[in-house]
Design an enzyme around this catalytic site. Structure first.
Site, mmCIF file in Angstrom:
data_model
loop_
_atom_site.group_PDB
_atom_site.id
_atom_site.type_symbol
_atom_site.label_atom_id
_atom_site.label_comp_id
_atom_site.label_asym_id
_atom_site.label_seq_id
_atom_site.Cartn_x
_atom_site.Cartn_y
_atom_site.Cartn_z
ATOM 1 N N GLU A 435 -18.435 -14.731 11.247
ATOM 2 C CA GLU A 435 -18.593 -16.089 10.729
ATOM 3 C C GLU A 435 -19.137 -17.006 11.825
ATOM 4 O O GLU A 435 -18.475 -17.252 12.828
ATOM 5 C CB GLU A 435 -17.210 -16.588 10.261
ATOM 6 C CG GLU A 435 -17.140 -18.047 9.913
ATOM 7 C CD GLU A 435 -15.700 -18.524 9.716
ATOM 8 O OE1 GLU A 435 -15.517 -19.745 9.626
ATOM 9 O OE2 GLU A 435 -14.780 -17.692 9.646
ATOM 10 N N ASP A 511 -12.536 -16.397 10.873
ATOM 11 C CA ASP A 511 -11.417 -17.113 11.503
ATOM 12 C C ASP A 511 -10.119 -16.874 10.742
ATOM 13 O O ASP A 511 -10.130 -16.630 9.533
ATOM 14 C CB ASP A 511 -11.696 -18.627 11.527
ATOM 15 C CG ASP A 511 -12.885 -18.977 12.422
ATOM 16 O OD1 ASP A 511 -13.275 -18.117 13.224
ATOM 17 O OD2 ASP A 511 -13.415 -20.086 12.299
ATOM 18 N N ASP A 513 -8.055 -18.813 9.469
ATOM 19 C CA ASP A 513 -7.651 -20.064 8.830
ATOM 20 C C ASP A 513 -8.131 -20.069 7.376
ATOM 21 O O ASP A 513 -8.626 -19.059 6.865
ATOM 22 C CB ASP A 513 -8.189 -21.274 9.611
ATOM 23 C CG ASP A 513 -9.719 -21.276 9.696
ATOM 24 O OD1 ASP A 513 -10.361 -20.450 9.006
ATOM 25 O OD2 ASP A 513 -10.274 -22.089 10.457
ATOM 26 N N ASP A 515 -10.711 -21.659 5.881
ATOM 27 C CA ASP A 515 -12.152 -21.443 5.744
ATOM 28 C C ASP A 515 -12.505 -19.977 5.964
ATOM 29 O O ASP A 515 -13.341 -19.405 5.263
ATOM 30 C CB ASP A 515 -12.923 -22.309 6.751
ATOM 31 C CG ASP A 515 -13.148 -23.718 6.212
ATOM 32 O OD1 ASP A 515 -12.986 -23.895 4.997
ATOM 33 O OD2 ASP A 515 -13.469 -24.624 7.000
#
Length: 661
Positions: A435, A511, A513, A515
């Site tokens: 990403e 990541d 998280d 997102d």
């Protein structure tokens, strides 16, 4: 091992009902059969033997379907817990986080080395049983307590007297078949586990009693291995043609030094090389079988590769143009490995795989010197091993050249942003879909350029769930992914050509998280809908980077500075609990939260997420019996006309989400 550790009512730590286990038993144990909940009871008896307190472990498969496990250890404490004011034996079986395995470093724990720190073992057994009875011999008295469905039905009472020296615990379990796919025990697995306990506990007798269905006669099987791992490996080999004698070594820290490790930690192993045929291998941590291996196996692999490489270089045995890899050395090794760790961390409650990153360093460090010494004391054996490893390397290199020739006629132009790997052998090649460009930059520096390729993705990939195959390449990111992996989009009913596949593992790296989870779902949607054969053949993976880093300051000369990584809040809590037990002050450590992969320096990304020895990489699989449910979930989450059902689902299930905002 010292027997001075106190084991009484204050040894047991409570962390607070069994309802979650009954609601979702699969989160706590394997539900194919009751075998694993019986193993939890066996593990407890084995921990008593590991501490040096029990010499006999007896298991009886009763005619009514129940199982009895008994040991002659110290007996579970029967007095009141100092803070809970409930008999300790009752707490152990009715509270999820209650056990004598938490306070390992404070001196108040009952066990220094044990199978885990979950504290959910026998309480899970109790929750998933119709009935469970415990009989304890301790301090001259015989105590008895009975449970049904996890609840006390016969409170603790004294039912007799015994000699003061006569101590031990007997647990009889009637598993509730309602929670399991099959009510029958996996006898083969049970026998393998019991034999392994006997091997890893030299001098301890393990007996399995079972009634014959035909005549009702009691049949006994006994395992007793005074010679430990070496004799066990001989049994596993079953007269296989070995190329070298068995080498066995046992190495544990006997005194505290400047390392991160504690007295008693280390590893014992036995290994040999085979010319051909099946190569058996087994590994254990604190007597717990780890069928999926883990970082302790990676440590042994690293030690063997380093020792053999040093021997080959020292004697100048490597032919020109041959580059040795660790699999060339390790692929023909049969081994049994038993690691001993103070705080083992496993992947899941079923403990199939060890994940402690420091276990690699521990096992490698303790094993390399005896291996090198053995090779240099037995030059002929060393040269035979070198010959086997070089032969494996040459076979691998020949197969790679064949693949290279086959791919030479390809006309697809690889994406310019793809940082490819040098090797073209898909058995070892890996592609990381990363990403963002900043994370892609870190990943390029962290990768092994020989086998790992990086494809950074800009922004979020298109939701391709309802996009027709012919329209897919209108999206640049999807076009680049397809060209890079060498496979065209296809339907589940197609028979696609996978001969152009360029990577054996395709890993989604985003990541840790919200997102990152969204990008992960979009990519999984792409592979599920348009590259289903890659999931079916086991080529798609999800990397798991950590969310937190804990930096611990040096604790004087004996304890250098340390770093711990946590994948989520629960792992962070476990690390902080461990530091608290070590009496490390809050001011002596700091917690950092990674906002994204781009924040990690290459060394951190390599150690936590990309190195095969220390990373966590989950294979994406869709069980045959869950294919319809999986399809319905994708429709609900990714379908364009499903907004109303998504909203209803979020309203119903939203309170169960652990929000990361």
């Amino acid at each position: 091992m010292s027997k001075s550790n106190k084991y009484d009512e204050s040894s047991v730590t409570v962390l607070k009902g069994l309802a979650p286990v009954k609601e979702r038993p699969g989160m706590y144990t394997r539900t194919d059969s009751p075998t694993h909940i019986i193993q939890e009871v066996i593990d407890n008896a084995a921990d008593e033997a590991l501490g040096g307190y029990a010499q006999n472990i007896d298991i009886t498969l009763n005619q009514d379907g129940s199982v009895t496990v008994s040991d002659n250890g110290r007996g579970i404490p029967t007095g009141l817990h100092p803070s809970e004011h409930v008999p300790v034996v009752e707490l152990v079986f009715t509270q999820l986080h209650a056990g004598g395995k938490f306070n390992k470093k404070s001196g108040n724990g009952a066990y220094a080395f044990s199978g885990g720190l979950h504290g959910v073992g026998v309480s899970v057994t109790n929750a998933l049983s119709k009935r469970l009875e415990v009989t304890v011999k301790r301090e001259g008295q015989i105590h008895h307590i009975a449970f049904a469905g996890g609840e006390v039905i016969q409170p603790l009472s004294v039912i007799g007297k015994c000699a003061v020296k006569d101590s031990g615990t007997e647990i009889r379990v009637w598993p509730d078949e309602h929670y399991f796919d099959s009510p029958n025990y996996n006898l083969t697995e049970l026998e393998r586990v019991l034999r392994a306990k006997a091997v890893l506990l030299p001098g301890v007798s393990v007996t399995l009693n079972k009634y014959q269905a035909a005549d009702g006669q009691l049949q006994s099987q006994k395992w007793y291995y005074p010679n430990g791992l070496k004799s066990y490996l001989l049994d596993l080999l079953n007269d296989a043609n070995t190329a070298t004698p068995i080498f066995a070594s046992e190495n544990y820290l006997t005194e505290q030094n400047d390392s991160d490790f504690n007295v008693g930690e280390g590893a014992a192993f036995a290994l040999t090389w085979l010319e051909e045929g099946h190569v058996p291998s087994e590994s254990y941590v604190n007597l717990i079988p780890t069928p999926l291996g883990g970082t302790h196996e990676a440590g042994l692999k690293q030690a063997v590769f380093q020792a053999v490489s040093n021997f080959i270089n020292h004697h100048n045995l490597l032919p020109r143009g041959v580059k040795l890899q660790s699999d060339d050395v390790f692929s023909r090794i049969a081994f049994v490995l038993s690691a001993r760790l103070l705080d083992p961390q496993f992947q899941g409650q079923t403990k199939d795989k060890l994940t402690n990153r420091d276990a690699l360093k521990l096992v490698a460090g303790m094993s390399i010197d005896p291996l090198e010494l053995w090779l240099n004391q037995n030059i002929d054996i060393g040269k035979k091993i070198a010959e086997l490893a070089i032969r494996q390397a040459q076979i691998r290199m020949r197969s790679t050249k064949k693949i290279e020739k086959k791919k030479g006629s390809g006309v697809a132009v690889l994406p310019g942003k793809l940082t490819d790997c040098e090797s073209e052998d898909i058995r070892e090649n890996e592609l990381f879909l990363v990403e963002g460009d900043s994370a892609g930059g870190s990943a390029k520096l962290a990768r092994d350029k020989n086998t790992q390729a990086i494809l950074p993705l800009r922004g979020k990939v298109l939701n391709s769930f309802e996009v027709h195959r012919d329209q897919l390449f209108g999206n640049a990111e999807i076009h680049d992914i397809s060209v890079a992996i060498g496979v065209d989009p296809h339907e589940k009913t197609d028979n696609p050509d996978l001969s152009g596949l360029r990577y054996g593992k395709i890993a989604i790296l985003s990541d840790a998280d919200v997102d990152g989870a969204h990008i992960q779902v979009l990519l999984l949607t792409l592979f599920y809908k348009h590259f289903p054969k890659l999931i079916e053949t086991g080529h798609i993976y999800v990397a798991q980077p950590p969310l937190y880093r804990v930096d611990v300051n040096a604790q004087g000369k004996s304890k250098p500075a340390r770093k711990f990584y946590a994948q989520d809040d629960q792992e962070l809590e476990n690390i902080l609990q461990r530091l608290n037990l070590e009496k490390v002050k809050e001011s002596a450590y700091s917690i950092s939260r990674f906002k994204g992969l781009g924040e990690m320096n290459p060394d951190q990304l390599k150690d936590t997420t990309m190195s095969p020895d220390t990373r966590r990489l989950l294979q994406v699989q869709i069980p045959d019996n869950d294919s319809d449910e999986t399809k319905n979930i994708f429709i609900k989450l990714m379908g364009k006309g499903e907004a109303a059902s998504r909203r209803a689902w979020m309203e119903e299930e939203g309170d169960k989400v652990e929000a990361d905002i």
